[in-house]
Design a protein around this motif. Sequence first.
Motif, PDB file in Angstrom:
ATOM      1  N   ASP A   1       0.831  -1.207   0.000  1.00 35.84           N
ATOM      2  CA  ASP A   1       0.000   0.000   0.000  1.00 35.84           C
ATOM      3  C   ASP A   1       0.868   1.260   0.000  1.00 35.84           C
TER       4      ASP A   1
ATOM      5  N   GLY B   1      -0.618   2.256  -3.813  1.00 37.82           N
ATOM      6  CA  GLY B   1      -1.528   1.621  -2.847  1.00 37.82           C
ATOM      7  C   GLY B   1      -2.966   1.522  -3.321  1.00 37.82           C
TER       8      GLY B   1
ATOM      9  N   ARG C   1      -0.507  -5.827   1.710  1.00 34.08           N
ATOM     10  CA  ARG C   1      -1.939  -6.161   1.809  1.00 34.08           C
ATOM     11  C   ARG C   1      -2.177  -7.484   1.110  1.00 34.08           C
TER      12      ARG C   1
ATOM     13  N   SER D   1      -6.254   1.385   0.046  1.00 31.90           N
ATOM     14  CA  SER D   1      -5.571   0.296   0.750  1.00 31.90           C
ATOM     15  C   SER D   1      -6.425  -0.236   1.901  1.00 31.90           C
TER      16      SER D   1
END
Length: 439
Positions: free
Chosen positions: A77, A104, A83, A117
């Motif tokens: 991100d 992101g 993530r 994000s």
Amino acid sequence: MENRQINFFKSKDFNTVLKPFKKGTVVKIDSFDIRESQKELKIGLYGWYAICPTEELKKNKIHYFSLYDTPLLLYRDEDEKVRCIKNICPHRGASFYGGNVLNGVITCPYHGAKFSSLGSCQNLDRITCSHIVDTNYDNYAKKIHLAQYKVKENDDYIFVYFTKNSETDLNDINEDSPFSNYELINNGFNPKDYVSEEVLVDFKCDWSRIIENHLDILHIFWVHGDTIPDKDVNKNVLVSFNQKININPKYIESIYYYKNDPTKEFIRIKYIPPGRILIYKEDPSSSRYLQVLDHIPLGDNRARVIVRHYRKFLKNKLINNLLLFKETQKKIFYKIFDEDYMILKTQTYNHKLGLIQKDEIKLLGEDKIINYFWKWYKKSEDKDYPWKNIKNSNLNIYDDLILKHPPEIKKLEVINNINIIRKTFIRFAAPLLLLMLII
Ligand code: FES
Ligand SMILES: [Fe+2]
């Protein structure tokens, strides 16, 4: 705590162990010592999996993979935090493949939905009529949200916590197994004291069979005896061990001591479920060599193994480079995997077709750790059954995207060999040629 000593020579099974081998070509496990601090492992098939080395995931790049056939992806991100989301767009279910991630924000290639994000859609007006958005915005915003999994970066690995349900809010995910179990420092060694190299290989065979293979000490002498550069690991030498097994809620561990020097460890194999195995050459406090094996259940009949080799010797970068040590090391890894591959494939086939009947499995004394593993696996599968959402995994749509380290291991070996030839030429032959030309 239970503490049992069994003299293996007195066991009836001992003759059966000898049977398949010629005299003088067998590894003997002479005695057992089984310690159970508590009856069993507490971690199941849901938990922390090391997915890839940290350096594999660059900024603005997407790493596609799957767990139990659930398509997933990783990206960084805007704060470079990793993530993990389902590779399924919450708008109409397209894959993010062909889309992109920029600072992101991930964009779906189908209708251009952009997700922050934190997972919320930033351009709802693009995928629905604006008057609907105006009156029903909150409802829409809640629905169009990325499904996420927890991620941690540690020891230069990216870990994902795979659980029954992904969540839109990561705070809603509870961890059953503490992450500290997997940290190398908590497993007896500081990775900063070592240098390492690694390979990633994708096998077209069952994930649990690969774990079984890595817990199995007997086959190492027989199958890999000519490949592993250790005089004690040899097909034709009789080595005798005593074995101690530790079982506790976090891991199971099997330690093999030399028979003629009962305090000296030959090898220690530690399984931390669901997917990590640590192999220590000798006692961890003094070990100059350790191997970390991570097993990723990509899907039915598909599994990735990351093997990282930590060593205290040959740490000098320059000498390392000159000797092409990394490449030579990789060559050994590929050879070892190649030696196992056909066995694993045929075992998977026999197992999947139900051809391995209970009475055809002769787990003997020295296979005790394998026995524990299978009991744990069966129980965890019955409890968690992570495959249950998979209706038809034979579609294999994601194979081209996910299987990046081809199961035809020879290919990886050839690439590595070309690399060795290329580097040898650049380092030695080219300067020599240049020198000859000058002279
Ligand atoms: S399916 Fe992704 S934006 Fe429509
Ligand atoms: Fe093996």
